[in-house]
Design a protein around this motif. Structure first.
Motif, PDB file in Angstrom:
ATOM      1  N   ALA A  14       1.285 -45.854  -8.911  1.00 51.88           N
ATOM      2  CA  ALA A  14       2.551 -46.234  -8.386  1.00 51.88           C
ATOM      3  C   ALA A  14       2.599 -47.847  -8.144  1.00 51.88           C
ATOM      4  O   ALA A  14       1.785 -48.504  -7.923  1.00 51.88           O
ATOM      5  CB  ALA A  14       2.732 -45.617  -6.899  1.00 51.88           C
ATOM      6  N   ASP A  45       1.745 -39.758  -2.152  1.00 44.73           N
ATOM      7  CA  ASP A  45       2.866 -38.890  -2.244  1.00 44.73           C
ATOM      8  C   ASP A  45       2.822 -37.820  -3.530  1.00 44.73           C
ATOM      9  O   ASP A  45       2.955 -36.750  -3.722  1.00 44.73           O
ATOM     10  CB  ASP A  45       4.226 -39.525  -2.293  1.00 44.73           C
ATOM     11  CG  ASP A  45       4.626 -40.103  -1.088  1.00 44.73           C
ATOM     12  OD1 ASP A  45       3.629 -39.740   0.289  1.00 44.73           O
ATOM     13  OD2 ASP A  45       5.405 -41.048  -0.807  1.00 44.73           O
ATOM     14  N   LYS A  46       2.749 -38.742  -4.757  1.00 43.91           N
ATOM     15  CA  LYS A  46       2.692 -37.965  -5.866  1.00 43.91           C
ATOM     16  C   LYS A  46       1.468 -37.148  -5.920  1.00 43.91           C
ATOM     17  O   LYS A  46       1.437 -36.104  -6.558  1.00 43.91           O
ATOM     18  CB  LYS A  46       2.572 -39.319  -7.078  1.00 43.91           C
ATOM     19  CG  LYS A  46       3.875 -39.962  -7.179  1.00 43.91           C
ATOM     20  CD  LYS A  46       3.635 -40.737  -8.329  1.00 43.91           C
ATOM     21  CE  LYS A  46       4.620 -41.922  -8.299  1.00 43.91           C
ATOM     22  NZ  LYS A  46       4.491 -42.919  -9.639  1.00 43.91           N
ATOM     23  N   LYS A 102       2.978 -44.313  -1.792  1.00 42.10           N
ATOM     24  CA  LYS A 102       3.647 -43.803  -2.894  1.00 42.10           C
ATOM     25  C   LYS A 102       2.888 -42.902  -4.104  1.00 42.10           C
ATOM     26  O   LYS A 102       3.109 -41.926  -4.214  1.00 42.10           O
ATOM     27  CB  LYS A 102       4.564 -44.843  -3.662  1.00 42.10           C
ATOM     28  CG  LYS A 102       5.495 -45.326  -3.384  1.00 42.10           C
ATOM     29  CD  LYS A 102       6.396 -46.045  -4.263  1.00 42.10           C
ATOM     30  CE  LYS A 102       7.061 -45.684  -5.605  1.00 42.10           C
ATOM     31  NZ  LYS A 102       7.822 -46.639  -6.353  1.00 42.10           N
ATOM     32  N   SER A 118       1.871 -49.478   0.974  1.00 46.35           N
ATOM     33  CA  SER A 118       3.051 -48.927   0.799  1.00 46.35           C
ATOM     34  C   SER A 118       2.880 -48.401  -0.747  1.00 46.35           C
ATOM     35  O   SER A 118       3.255 -47.141  -1.061  1.00 46.35           O
ATOM     36  CB  SER A 118       4.253 -49.577   0.783  1.00 46.35           C
ATOM     37  OG  SER A 118       4.565 -50.055   2.175  1.00 46.35           O
ATOM     38  N   ASN A 155       9.649 -49.719   5.160  1.00 46.81           N
ATOM     39  CA  ASN A 155       8.572 -49.519   4.288  1.00 46.81           C
ATOM     40  C   ASN A 155       7.996 -48.127   4.753  1.00 46.81           C
ATOM     41  O   ASN A 155       8.263 -47.700   6.300  1.00 46.81           O
ATOM     42  CB  ASN A 155       7.587 -50.325   4.106  1.00 46.81           C
ATOM     43  CG  ASN A 155       6.724 -50.836   5.521  1.00 46.81           C
ATOM     44  OD1 ASN A 155       6.392 -50.009   6.251  1.00 46.81           O
ATOM     45  ND2 ASN A 155       6.920 -52.033   5.869  1.00 46.81           N
ATOM     46  N   TYR A 183       4.995 -50.480  -5.969  1.00 46.41           N
ATOM     47  CA  TYR A 183       5.966 -50.508  -4.886  1.00 46.41           C
ATOM     48  C   TYR A 183       6.594 -51.716  -4.777  1.00 46.41           C
ATOM     49  O   TYR A 183       5.790 -52.789  -4.517  1.00 46.41           O
ATOM     50  CB  TYR A 183       5.084 -50.153  -3.511  1.00 46.41           C
ATOM     51  CG  TYR A 183       6.071 -50.354  -2.281  1.00 46.41           C
ATOM     52  CD1 TYR A 183       7.144 -49.498  -2.005  1.00 46.41           C
ATOM     53  CD2 TYR A 183       6.087 -51.396  -1.480  1.00 46.41           C
ATOM     54  CE1 TYR A 183       7.717 -49.568  -0.691  1.00 46.41           C
ATOM     55  CE2 TYR A 183       6.935 -51.485  -0.445  1.00 46.41           C
ATOM     56  CZ  TYR A 183       7.742 -50.542  -0.138  1.00 46.41           C
ATOM     57  OH  TYR A 183       8.582 -50.637   1.040  1.00 46.41           O
TER      58      TYR A 183
END
Lengths: 783, 265, 162
Positions: A626, A562-563, A559, A555, A733, A628
């Motif tokens: 990231a 995603d960035k 994240k 997860s 998640n 999480y």
């Protein structure tokens, strides 16, 4: 799903090195000038240390130094700690006795280290260790937790009268007692969960290297969580501040929990390297592993399960005594409490639960998390009891479970947990079908014609994985947060490095984590490298245990991805003069929806690094990190059905069929998930059928200190397994995954014991169900 | 392991001479027991005399029903010997159950019987087959050879050269393996010679090592049938009790394994 | 100290070592071939399996001096010309390994097993012949599958060659 994306059965990237002998484990590391450590260990379970005479040893060939616990104390090396505070019912904190890496006053279990020899070769170190003369004043010992609590028993730590570490409870005692008093039927049992030795095939090892010029330490170690090791060695053991201590866990040959903890040996190697000026390597042999690796389980419980007239469970009352050994290991206090009692509702809607847990010091090696950690103990207790209740009530075990299943989610249990999703009927149905449950009577009759007793048993387990929401565990006493970190570094040519705080020691992260990138950007997994296990490369992480690498570790990667994706889209939109919301990513190409405009991935990544034409104000580069922190535990669940044939003449059990139907939520790589289930089941079968640690109750000597006496599951002890998956995605998640690492070890022991007791017609049988025990139980029942 | 000095003998005479040089020397056959024991520092011979390269100790010879197995013959060769299988398949079956395939590539008949581990398989076969143990000095009947736990009639420096026996009319071996070590928790070798004599040898169960069971032999002499075993009394007094099974359990195993050995003979 | 000479993976080697040096330590420490592992002290786990003169043996229970003059094949010598041996390839294809620590010994035992039995292997025989190799990760399920697959493949290849 692409051929290498999420859900694909991708063969593992890491396999080639292991298959060709190029794996690099801690004991494979060699550095110039390296010397070897051998520990002088207590032959007594309990004794006061008198004089330590190292004169002869110090003069032996190759010996560099013989070091003891007083010197270590003088150098300011701290005590080993337990990182989870539990308070007793009366509000008092747990009674933590001091644990020195090298004992200088008292030894409390056979194997407790009192000194270390550093020599030029392993053989010389061992020769000299034998020549160190230690005067011991022997003290009486106690190895059994129930006995240790009684009055007049040997006392291990002055802080803990009667060896009681804490007396803790959870749930509503009054409501539980009232429901039991009003019950139509109460099933009562005494349940013993046998003590186990984890036995990863790679024994623990450590290599400590002190560089005086830079005042810097490096530690190669067999760890599941090198960052936690650095944190603890730095903050509590005063080895060195974090910036001067690099911890590397290279290839690690299995852990199963036992390599979470920071042990005396790695601290000693680092300290000894500073003291002697040479790199110091220690490698455990198997007997040392049996003596000093943290053991698992070792609970004795009584249970009452109450039913109303319609066979609904109205209450569960549990009283557990847990043996924590001679000292409190790193997570020892959490295992029989928040990883155990919070799972006592199982898959059932139980209105009232109360559990009382007392933890106890004994003259045995410390006990801590071992594959499943608390959840196997809860599942075994619950599923043996439900099965027994079904027999007492004259109901089918299937029927009784169905009457009591939880069917609406989220479901709040009376013991903290909030189950987010599941479909217990689906796994039960799948298992029944795979096992041909209805055909069992015919198979039993056929076996009887061959003189064998055939039995069938099931277990419906639930576990809590993906540990864990940091604030929640913090409020329950955890000393750390249980988030995970990730960094995604995209290179200019579009290849990708993933840095993760998770650690792979058999789980295949180098493949599955790469699959996430392949799925997202269409990059072949060969172009994705997964970096882990080195505190100089990955900034911080919490490591791998509790089936958390998928649900939490991945997860964090998601994240960070995603960035990265957000930035790549901005760059692509800018380059193609399109609106960012119109950019779609397909098979490694960034396209403008509804047009023929597109850019391959590597052109976008190259643009990020050339910086020639980036959106105004955007920094060059494509690298994102990231952290999480999960919002809840995850709740894998499933149904296991085991069928056995018992030879009544010898008591030997053969497992003729084993079915596992698991709900792990979404699955990244089914091949790897199945492998995790197989391995977990084998360990669960090992616990139920073969394995058990035995100490001599008088002397405290470990009787099962090698594979001559500790029965490890071998290929011919086991069947092939029938495994299937049912999927209710985890809502908590981004990937919808629950975790799969421990399920097999959790679900299988009760299924097997239910099957054996069904076969022999008596319930009076504890694990491990060795031939001798099964034969004796069947004979006692017949008389 | 403590320090030791290794010598390789190429003939029996050389082995005896090398061994005679030191009181603390030991012969090394396949090493499958001795080396692990030395690793655990439970044995510390100053010298090791390796017998594995002595040609006189190798080989299997079957003449009629007379079988001769060189002491240096690895278990795997016995297990897969067509010649032995033709006259005494029970011995092949037994050899195939010793240790594991890797151990069977190194471990030897001579090493096994000279060590006389109370849970080893071969002593049961030697006793059950009424074998003769041939050494570099003499011939010893199996009944006189095994004298106690890890004890044999071998004198200091004496080398087992071969074992020889007349193949029985029928024989069977049944083993119940210790779940951990896979050594015999109880193994029974039952044989009926051409003249009708029955021998039943039990390994793994006895507190004093391998032994013959008179009751089983008497019953099977009257009637060679698995059915007669259940009426025989097996006393628990001389049987082992340990972590893996008490004497009651082992007494039961003696009967069950005897029954199965006869059934497969 | 003695000079021990043997052929390892086709290469003649000569190294000084103590007489008490085990073959596994000679291979790992003197030759730097660390693919052969040590997982127990009682010669049961099989992480140390190598081939000596064509037969699978436990290198933790043999002195280097005992092996002097013999031909040793370790896991590092199994793949030829960068191509995985069929057994190695089958382990990968069938996910017959996880942490990898028992794997070299498993593979060497599997090769020996297939050499002895050929393509006629069945599951029961494979499981019995793995008695001397302990794995803690896989539950053996995929190891058995891999060995059966490799035996079939090697049998087919042998047939094609004939």
């Amino acid at each position: 799903m692409g051929v290498e994306g999420i859900g694909a059965r991708v063969t593992r990237k890491e396999d080639k090195r292991f298959l060709t002998g190029k794996g690099r484990y801690t004991d494979d590391m060699t550095v110039p000038g390296m010397c070897f450590a051998a520990f002088v260990r207590s032959p007594h379970a309990h004794a006061r240390i008198g004089n330590i005479d190292a004169t002869a040893a110090g003069e032996m060939p190759g010996v560099i130094a013989v070091l003891n616990g007083r010197q270590m104390l003088d150098d300011g090396i701290g005590n080993l700690i337990c990182g989870w505070m539990i308070h007793s019912k009366d509000g008092s904190p747990m009674k933590m006795g001091a644990w020195r890496p090298l004992a200088h006053e008292t030894v409390r279990y056979v194997g407790d280290a009192v000194a270390v020899v550093v020599a030029e070769s392993m053989a010389e170190a061992r020769d000299a260790a034998e020549a160190v003369i230690v005067d011991y004043e022997e003290l009486p010992a106690v190895t059994d937790a129930v006995t240790a609590l009684a009055d007049g028993q040997p006392q291990l730590h002055p802080e803990a009268p009667n060896n009681l570490i804490f007396d803790w409870d959870i749930g509503d005692a009054a409501a539980t007692d009232a429901a039991i008093a009003a019950a139509a039927h109460v099933t009562q049992m005494r349940i013993v969960n046998n003590r186990l030795a984890p036995n990863p095939m790679e024994p623990r090892a450590a290599l400590g290297i002190y560089d005086a010029a830079d005042d810097h330490y490096t530690c190669y170690t067999t760890s599941q969580n090198p960052h936690v090791a650095r944190l603890v060695m730095s903050a509590f053991y005063n080895v060195a501040p974090e910036n001067k201590l690099r911890v590397i866990a290279p290839d690690v040959g299995g852990g199963f929990g036992s390599k979470i903890y920071i042990y005396p040996e790695e601290i000693t190697c680092l300290w000894a390297s500073r003291r002697t000026g040479v790199p110091v390597k220690w490698t455990s042999d198997r007997t040392e592993a049996f003596l000093t690796d943290a053991h698992g389980r070792d609970h004795v419980s009584t249970v009452k399960m109450a039913f109303d007239a319609s066979h609904r469970i109205t209450a569960l009352k549990v009283d557990t005594i847990a043996n924590l050994g001679a000292y409190m290991s790193l997570f020892s206090s959490a295992v029989p409490t928040y990883l155990y009692a919070t799972l006592l509702s199982g898959q059932y809607d139980i209105p009232a639960i109360h559990a009382n847990v007392r933890t106890v010091y004994t003259n045995t090696v410390p006990v801590d998390a071992y594959r499943g950690a608390g959840r196997p103990e809860a599942t075994y207790l619950l599923e043996r009891t439900v099965e027994t209740a079904a027999r007492e009530l004259g109901l089918s075990p299937v029927e009784l479970r169905r009457i009591n299943f939880i069917r609406s989610f989220p479901h709040q249990t009376p013991v903290i947990m909030n189950y987010d999703a599941g479909d217990y009927d689906a796994s039960l149905a799948a298992a029944l079908q795979a096992a041909d449950w209805d055909g069992f009577p015919a198979r039993k009759a056929e076996a009887a014609s061959r003189g064998l007793k055939r039995g069938i048993g099931m277990s419906c387990y639930i576990e809590a994985c993906g540990i864990a929401p940091s604030a929640a565990v913090g409020s329950l006493g955890a000393g750390v947060g249980l988030w995970e970190s990730a960094e995604v570094r995209v290179n200019a040519v579009g290849t990708v490095e993933i840095l993760t705080g998770s650690h792979s020691h058999g789980q295949g992260h180098e493949t599955t984590f790469a699959q996430l990138v392949a799925d997202r950007f269409g990059v072949p997994i060969d172009s994705v490298s997964v970096v882990h296990g080195d505190t100089d490369k990955v900034q911080m992480g919490m490591g791998t245990y509790g089936s958390r690498s998928g649900a939490v570790g991945m997860s964090a990667v998601v994240k960070a991805l995603d960035k990265v994706e957000a930035k790549a889209r901005k760059i692509a939109a800018h380059l193609m003069e399109a609106d960012e919301s119109d950019i779609v990513i397909e098979n490694g190409t960034l396209k403008v929806a509804g047009t023929d405009k597109s850019l391959p991935w590597f052109q976008v990544t190259l643009a990020a690094y050339t910086g020639h034409n980036l959106p105004p104000g955007m920094e060059p580069g494509l690298k994102e990190g990231a952290f999480y922190d999960p919002s809840n535990f995850t709740f894998p669940a499933g149904c296991y059905i085991c069928e056995v044939e018992v030879d009544p003449e010898t008591g030997k059990t053969e497992i003729v069929q084993f079915v596992a139907a698991d709900d792990f939520g979404n699955i990244i790589n089914p091949m790897i998930v199945e492998g995790q289930v197989h391995g977990g089941i084998a360990q669960g079968i090992g616990q139920a059928l073969l394995e058990g640690v035995h100490y001599d109750p008088q002397t405290g000597q470990l009787l099962t200190a090698s594979y001559m006496d500790y029965a490890m599951p071998r290929a011919d002890d086991l069947p092939s397994f029938q495994v299937s998956h049912q999927v209710t995605p985890c809502p908590g998640n981004p990937l919808g995954i629950k975790g799969c690492g421990e399920a097999g070890a959790i679900g299988s022991p009760p299924a097997l014991m239910n099957a054996i007791t069904d076969a022999i017609g008596t319930n009076a049988l504890d694990m491990p169900a060795t031939p001798a025990r099964v034969w004796a139980a069947a004979r006692a029942a017949a008389n | 392991m403590y320090e030791t000095t290794y010598h390789r003998a190429s003939s029996l005479a050389e082995a005896v001479r090398l061994r005679a040089d030191s009181d603390e020397a030991k012969y090394l056959a396949g090493g499958m027991t001795l080396i692990p024991t030395m690793k655990q520092r439970l044995a510390a011979p100053s010298e090791l005399v390796d017998l594995r390269h002595i040609a006189e100790l190798r080989g299997i010879a079957v003449k009629g029903r007379r079988v001769r197995i060189g002491a240096g013959t690895p278990h795997n060769e016995v297990a897969t010997s067509a010649a032995i299988s033709a006259v005494c398949p029970a011995l092949c079956h037994l050899a195939a159950l010793i240790g594991d395939p890797l151990v069977r590539h190194m471990g030897t008949l001579g090493g096994s019987i000279a060590n006389n581990d109370p849970a080893a398989d071969y002593p049961a076969a030697m006793l059950g087959l009424d074998a003769t143990i041939i050494t570099d000095r003499r011939e010893i009947p199996a009944g006189d050879f095994f004298t106690g736990l890890f004890e044999t009639a071998l004198e200091d420096g004496e080398i087992v050269v071969a074992a020889t026996f007349e193949a029985p009319a029928r024989a069977g071996y049944s083993k119940f393996a210790n779940p951990a070590s896979r050594f015999a928790m109880t193994g029974v070798f039952a044989a009926q010679a051409a003249d009708g004599t029955v021998r039943v040898a039990v390994t793994g169960a006895g507190a004093n090592g391998v032994f013959r069971h008179a009751g089983l032999e008497a019953a099977l002499t009257r009637n060679w049938s698995p059915d007669v075993v259940s009426d025989v009394a097996v006393e628990t007094g001389d049987l082992l009790s340990d972590l893996h099974g008490n004497a009651d359990y082992r007494a039961n195993l003696v009967k069950v394994m005897a029954k199965r050995a006869v059934a497969t003979a | 100290m003695a000079k021990v000479t043997m052929t390892v993976n086709g290469r003649k080697v000569a190294k000084e070592c103590e007489d008490r040096t085990l073959l596994v330590h000679f291979i790992r420490e003197n030759l730097g071939l660390t693919g052969t592992h040590v997982g127990c002290d009682t010669s049961q786990c099989g992480a140390c399996v190598v081939h000596m003169d064509g037969k699978a043996v436990k290198s933790c229970s043999i002195l280097a001096a005992q092996a002097a003059g013999s031909e040793i094949l370790t896991i590092e010598g199994l793949a030829a010309n960068g191509e995985l041996h069929p057994v190695q390839a089958a382990f990968r294809q069938n996910h017959g390994l996880q942490c990898g620590f028992c794997t070299p010994g498993m593979v060497m035992t599997a090769v020996d097993m297939i050499n002895r039995y050929g393509a006629v292997l069945d599951e029961k025989t494979v499981r019995e012949n793995l008695e001397g190799n302990i794995c803690r990760c896989t539950g053996y399920h995929n190891i058995v599958k891999a060995i059966l697959a490799a035996a079939t493949e090697m049998g087919a290849a042998r047939q094609a060659a004939e």
